[in-house]
Design a protein around this motif. Sequence first.
Motif, PDB file in Angstrom:
ATOM      1  N   PHE A 198       0.828  -1.208   0.000  1.00 27.04           N
ATOM      2  CA  PHE A 198       0.000   0.000   0.000  1.00 27.04           C
ATOM      3  C   PHE A 198       0.862   1.258   0.000  1.00 27.04           C
ATOM      4  O   PHE A 198       0.581   2.229  -0.708  1.00 27.04           O
ATOM      5  N   LYS A 199       1.914   1.234   0.783  1.00 28.86           N
ATOM      6  CA  LYS A 199       2.799   2.398   0.842  1.00 28.86           C
ATOM      7  C   LYS A 199       3.511   2.621  -0.493  1.00 28.86           C
ATOM      8  O   LYS A 199       3.670   3.760  -0.949  1.00 28.86           O
ATOM      9  N   THR A 200       3.930   1.530  -1.116  1.00 26.50           N
ATOM     10  CA  THR A 200       4.625   1.641  -2.398  1.00 26.50           C
ATOM     11  C   THR A 200       3.693   2.142  -3.494  1.00 26.50           C
ATOM     12  O   THR A 200       4.047   3.024  -4.282  1.00 26.50           O
ATOM     13  N   ALA A 201       2.487   1.594  -3.543  1.00 23.13           N
ATOM     14  CA  ALA A 201       1.554   1.931  -4.627  1.00 23.13           C
ATOM     15  C   ALA A 201       0.889   3.286  -4.432  1.00 23.13           C
ATOM     16  O   ALA A 201       0.654   4.009  -5.406  1.00 23.13           O
ATOM     17  N   LEU A 202       0.599   3.649  -3.188  1.00 20.07           N
ATOM     18  CA  LEU A 202      -0.180   4.861  -2.932  1.00 20.07           C
ATOM     19  C   LEU A 202       0.642   6.010  -2.377  1.00 20.07           C
ATOM     20  O   LEU A 202       0.140   7.138  -2.272  1.00 20.07           O
TER      21      LEU A 202
END
Length: 423
Positions: free
Chosen positions: A324-328
């Motif tokens: 989630f941190k990487t994508a968003l």
Amino acid sequence: MNRGVAITGIGAVAPGGVGVKAYWNLLIAGRSATRTISHFDAAPFRSRVAAEVDFDPARCGLTQQEIRRMDRATQFAVVSAREAWQDSGLDPDALDPTRIGTAIATAVGCTTSLEREYVVCSDAGRKWDLDHEYVVPELYRHFVPSSMAAEVAGDLGAEGPAAVVSTGCTSGLDALGYAVDLIREGSADLMIAGGTEAPIAPITAACFDAIHATTPRNDDPEHASRPFDRGRNGFVLGEGAAVLILEETESARRRGARVYAEIKGYGARCNGYHMTGLKPDGREMAEAIRAALREARLDRTAIDYINAHGSATQMNDRHETAAFKTALGAHAYRTPISSIKSMIGHSLGAVGALEIAACALAIEYDVLPPTANLFEPDPELDLDYIPITARDQRTDVVLSVGSGFGGFQSAMVLAAANSRSRS
């Protein structure tokens, strides 16, 4: 032409209640349906808890012949499909049956019936040479998972494309993704799509026990599933089904159908790394999320809520938090997230469809289901996981993700219909 795809009907058979109303009420109440296994004597097993469905097939409208013919998972699918069809308000006489397709997901097929018949024909495992004369005539249907899609299609008179999708724990999402593609490419106008599973049987329990994937928290079944909690120690096996009616958006609007949401984007990746292991950086799930957002033509900041895979294993919860941190990016810290597996367990190939049903209802009612049993957040998992209590929030765009053995990672983006009025 990129045809829009709308969800116009939902049906569910879930732990805690049969039918969409009972299912949704369970989720927004934050109530766990996990309990000590009652389907068989689980005393010899490491994990003895599961999220079971209290299901009476006769009371749900199945005939005695259908009950005899169908595995428990197939029964779930047919009952869910009937509810979804009725919910959609479709008029069968106005439809071309050859333009109606079926896509049903399952990870382990007709496990319940196959185990039962093996026990009988092997005399409880005492005979190596199996005696086929002791098995039921329906055994072939149980052995071939395509019977699930055939039963649903036959029941509702769907004569278009029919398939079973089996990609492990992402199957439910992947079947819906396949159904969306068929509508967009013009191969079908309407799809009956979802997932079903009835895996609560000794063989399944033994398999997950062997790799310590399921929780040993047997003394407190109700609180055994603890996604994102510091004390999480494995998932709780579940069962159930959800079936959705998908149709081309403009067609749905012309007939005045209620549109719960539109499926805007879908992405899938495989990590090519390990059968059960996950890389801690979550890169492949992040790539699936990005692919779904690209297809949806939405920026990552548009996401209002994430329905997490949230299996409550140490490895998974770290993996998808990183994803989630990487994508968003920074938006991940502003986005509410929850795992409904804390309440309904992990029903393998069905759970993705159950989660998409929940996402559509979250958009419909502007309520986000909580992560039950999140008593002590793991400080390593520092996002907003909606602990314990449901949250009222305007919700227009939802991301749902799944992660499965084999390295499968899938993501789907839902959005409120353009015609939806807002106060």
